[in-house]
Design a protein around this motif. Sequence first.
Motif, PDB file in Angstrom:
ATOM      1  N   PHE A   3       0.866  -1.184   0.000  1.00 45.02           N
ATOM      2  CA  PHE A   3       0.000   0.000   0.000  1.00 45.02           C
ATOM      3  C   PHE A   3       0.906   1.240   0.000  1.00 45.02           C
ATOM      4  CE2 PHE A   3      -2.449   3.218   2.271  1.00 45.02           C
ATOM      5  CZ  PHE A   3      -3.689   3.125   1.666  1.00 45.02           C
ATOM      6  N   ARG A  13     -14.915  11.726   5.608  1.00 42.66           N
ATOM      7  CA  ARG A  13     -16.271  12.183   5.925  1.00 42.66           C
ATOM      8  C   ARG A  13     -16.448  12.392   7.429  1.00 42.66           C
ATOM      9  NH1 ARG A  13     -15.768   9.274   1.705  1.00 42.66           N
ATOM     10  NH2 ARG A  13     -16.584  10.097  -0.232  1.00 42.66           N
ATOM     11  N   TYR A  18     -21.635   9.846   8.520  1.00 39.75           N
ATOM     12  CA  TYR A  18     -21.693   8.421   8.874  1.00 39.75           C
ATOM     13  C   TYR A  18     -23.067   8.083   9.448  1.00 39.75           C
ATOM     14  CZ  TYR A  18     -16.868   6.730   8.164  1.00 39.75           C
ATOM     15  OH  TYR A  18     -15.673   6.294   7.616  1.00 39.75           O
ATOM     16  N   ALA A  37     -11.697   0.875   6.860  1.00 44.09           N
ATOM     17  CA  ALA A  37     -11.352   1.832   5.802  1.00 44.09           C
ATOM     18  C   ALA A  37     -11.810   3.250   6.159  1.00 44.09           C
ATOM     19  CB  ALA A  37     -11.937   1.384   4.456  1.00 44.09           C
ATOM     20  N   ASP A  38     -11.650   3.633   7.406  1.00 43.55           N
ATOM     21  CA  ASP A  38     -12.085   4.974   7.839  1.00 43.55           C
ATOM     22  C   ASP A  38     -11.165   6.082   7.330  1.00 43.55           C
ATOM     23  OD1 ASP A  38     -14.445   4.405   9.078  1.00 43.55           O
ATOM     24  OD2 ASP A  38     -13.637   4.361  11.120  1.00 43.55           O
ATOM     25  N   GLY A  39      -9.922   5.727   6.994  1.00 43.38           N
ATOM     26  CA  GLY A  39      -9.009   6.728   6.425  1.00 43.38           C
ATOM     27  C   GLY A  39      -8.963   7.998   7.253  1.00 43.38           C
ATOM     28  N   ASP A  59      -7.259   0.915   8.887  1.00 38.40           N
ATOM     29  CA  ASP A  59      -6.991   1.375   7.520  1.00 38.40           C
ATOM     30  C   ASP A  59      -5.490   1.244   7.284  1.00 38.40           C
ATOM     31  OD1 ASP A  59      -6.517   3.257   5.218  1.00 38.40           O
ATOM     32  OD2 ASP A  59      -8.630   3.718   5.531  1.00 38.40           O
ATOM     33  N   PRO A  60      -5.083   0.821   6.077  1.00 38.34           N
ATOM     34  CA  PRO A  60      -3.637   0.763   5.811  1.00 38.34           C
ATOM     35  C   PRO A  60      -2.981   2.145   5.792  1.00 38.34           C
ATOM     36  CG  PRO A  60      -4.908   0.200   3.839  1.00 38.34           C
ATOM     37  CD  PRO A  60      -5.876   0.287   4.959  1.00 38.34           C
ATOM     38  N   GLU A 130      -5.411  -4.091   6.963  1.00 41.24           N
ATOM     39  CA  GLU A 130      -6.227  -4.004   5.753  1.00 41.24           C
ATOM     40  C   GLU A 130      -7.080  -5.235   5.533  1.00 41.24           C
ATOM     41  OE1 GLU A 130      -3.767  -3.898   1.990  1.00 41.24           O
ATOM     42  OE2 GLU A 130      -2.199  -3.506   3.453  1.00 41.24           O
ATOM     43  N   LEU A 131      -8.257  -4.975   5.069  1.00 39.88           N
ATOM     44  CA  LEU A 131      -9.137  -6.056   4.642  1.00 39.88           C
ATOM     45  C   LEU A 131      -8.450  -6.805   3.502  1.00 39.88           C
ATOM     46  CD1 LEU A 131     -12.524  -4.136   4.694  1.00 39.88           C
ATOM     47  CD2 LEU A 131     -11.943  -6.109   6.131  1.00 39.88           C
ATOM     48  N   SER A 147     -17.394   2.514   5.008  1.00 40.23           N
ATOM     49  CA  SER A 147     -17.869   3.616   4.165  1.00 40.23           C
ATOM     50  C   SER A 147     -16.905   3.864   3.011  1.00 40.23           C
ATOM     51  CB  SER A 147     -17.976   4.895   5.009  1.00 40.23           C
ATOM     52  OG  SER A 147     -17.838   6.052   4.208  1.00 40.23           O
ATOM     53  N   HIS A 148     -17.436   3.851   1.805  1.00 38.49           N
ATOM     54  CA  HIS A 148     -16.677   4.243   0.616  1.00 38.49           C
ATOM     55  C   HIS A 148     -15.393   3.463   0.414  1.00 38.49           C
ATOM     56  CE1 HIS A 148     -19.521   7.567   1.010  1.00 38.49           C
ATOM     57  NE2 HIS A 148     -19.392   7.673  -0.295  1.00 38.49           N
ATOM     58  N   PHE A 149     -15.486   2.156   0.553  1.00 37.73           N
ATOM     59  CA  PHE A 149     -14.378   1.293   0.139  1.00 37.73           C
ATOM     60  C   PHE A 149     -14.935   0.044  -0.559  1.00 37.73           C
ATOM     61  CE2 PHE A 149     -11.429  -2.251   1.140  1.00 37.73           C
ATOM     62  CZ  PHE A 149     -10.530  -1.942   0.128  1.00 37.73           C
TER      63      PHE A 149
HETATM   64  C1  LIG Z   1     -12.463   6.797  -0.144  1.00 39.83           C
HETATM   65  S1  LIG Z   1     -11.613   6.463   1.355  1.00 39.83           S
HETATM   66  C2  LIG Z   1     -12.951   6.393   2.514  1.00 39.83           C
HETATM   67  C3  LIG Z   1     -12.604   7.015   3.842  1.00 39.83           C
HETATM   68  C4  LIG Z   1     -13.741   7.020   4.861  1.00 39.83           C
HETATM   69  N1  LIG Z   1     -14.301   5.716   5.071  1.00 39.83           N
HETATM   70  C5  LIG Z   1     -14.848   7.958   4.461  1.00 39.83           C
HETATM   71  O1  LIG Z   1     -15.905   7.501   4.017  1.00 39.83           O
HETATM   72  O2  LIG Z   1     -14.659   9.160   4.586  1.00 39.83           O
HETATM   73  C6  LIG Z   1     -11.155   4.760   1.151  1.00 39.83           C
HETATM   74  C7  LIG Z   1     -10.227   4.240   2.226  1.00 39.83           C
HETATM   75  O3  LIG Z   1      -9.990   2.853   2.006  1.00 39.83           O
HETATM   76  C8  LIG Z   1      -8.707   2.557   2.506  1.00 39.83           C
HETATM   77  N2  LIG Z   1      -8.252   1.238   2.042  1.00 39.83           N
HETATM   78  C9  LIG Z   1      -7.597   0.909   0.904  1.00 39.83           C
HETATM   79  N3  LIG Z   1      -7.361  -0.415   0.846  1.00 39.83           N
HETATM   80  C10 LIG Z   1      -7.890  -0.949   1.992  1.00 39.83           C
HETATM   81  C11 LIG Z   1      -7.987  -2.285   2.528  1.00 39.83           C
HETATM   82  N4  LIG Z   1      -7.508  -3.338   1.863  1.00 39.83           N
HETATM   83  N5  LIG Z   1      -8.586  -2.461   3.723  1.00 39.83           N
HETATM   84  C12 LIG Z   1      -9.105  -1.399   4.391  1.00 39.83           C
HETATM   85  N6  LIG Z   1      -9.048  -0.122   3.934  1.00 39.83           N
HETATM   86  C13 LIG Z   1      -8.462   0.102   2.745  1.00 39.83           C
HETATM   87  C14 LIG Z   1      -7.878   3.736   2.014  1.00 39.83           C
HETATM   88  O4  LIG Z   1      -6.669   3.868   2.709  1.00 39.83           O
HETATM   89  C15 LIG Z   1      -8.836   4.895   2.247  1.00 39.83           C
HETATM   90  O5  LIG Z   1      -8.611   5.497   3.488  1.00 39.83           O
END
Ligand SMILES: C[S@@+](CC[C@H](N)C(=O)[O-])C[C@H]1O[C@@H](n2cnc3c(N)ncnc32)[C@H](O)[C@@H]1O
Length: 232
Positions: A3, A13, A18, A37-39, A59-60, A130-131, A147-149
């Motif tokens: 990553f 967000r 949420y 994946a909260d980033g 989140d990675p 990471e998932l 959310s959004h992953f």
């Molecule tokens: C578009 S952002 C969404 C952030 C937050 N969930 C939101 O809705 O505001 C996608 C997130 O997925 C994370 N991501 C990427 N690969 C992933 C994995 N394998 N497992 C978990 N998170 C991952 C990224 O680092 C990023 O922070």
Amino acid sequence: MGFELEHVVPWGRTLQEYIAMFALTEQDLQKKLLGCADGPASFNCELTRQEGGKICSIDPLYQFDSEQIAQRIEETYGKVMQQLEQNQADYVWRDIPSVLILGEVRLAAMTMFLQDYSQGKLEGRYINGELPYLPFTTQQFELALCSHFLFLYSAHFSYEFHLQAIMEMLRVAQEVRIFPLLDLAGNSSPYISPLLSALPPKYHAEIIPVAYEFQRGGNQMLQICLDTSQRS
Ligand SMILES: C[S@@+](CC[C@H](N)C(=O)[O-])C[C@H]1O[C@@H](n2cnc3c(N)ncnc32)[C@H](O)[C@@H]1O
């Protein structure tokens, strides 16, 4: 390939978003929550500040420090805003009325995240991982959110990845909610239907309309939990 920060476009967000995306009730907000994946969302920070908030985010992105993430936000922010300007017609400008205000809301959320990040890491609220694997014990959480992953990046992650990730979320939490069900192009993810068929019968899955809609047509979340008749 690992990553890499240079491939990340941080975009976070808020708690309010949420709540709308996942139809979270006051009771839900008191649960032991996992945010996958909260980033750089401010969800974890804002919820932790509320009485009774118990949240862990994974989140990675969290392998990097706050300076590195802040620098990446600075590098990418202008480009994301430019793309949003160009693709305005793909979004619903109702709760957030303009690209400019959206930028302000996102930047404020990410700034709040950055201010909380080092302390949250010390407290074990931001975990690098990471998932499709989660470093948690079975049923450690009451509710896991994503959310959004998942589904959004259907073009980048396979169906098998999605199924494995969702089964892993169901291993660590009693209930899973995922939003949105659209991919980046705004189409319904092709994985939804096979995934619903592949879920073991002990689970009950439901597509639920929610109050949040930013991607046009993206106002549904997937909720999965153990069938009540199977609960002890
Ligand atoms: C578009 S952002 C969404 C952030 C937050 N969930 C939101 O809705 O505001 C996608 C997130 O997925 C994370 N991501 C990427 N690969 C992933 C994995 N394998 N497992 C978990 N998170 C991952 C990224 O680092 C990023 O922070």
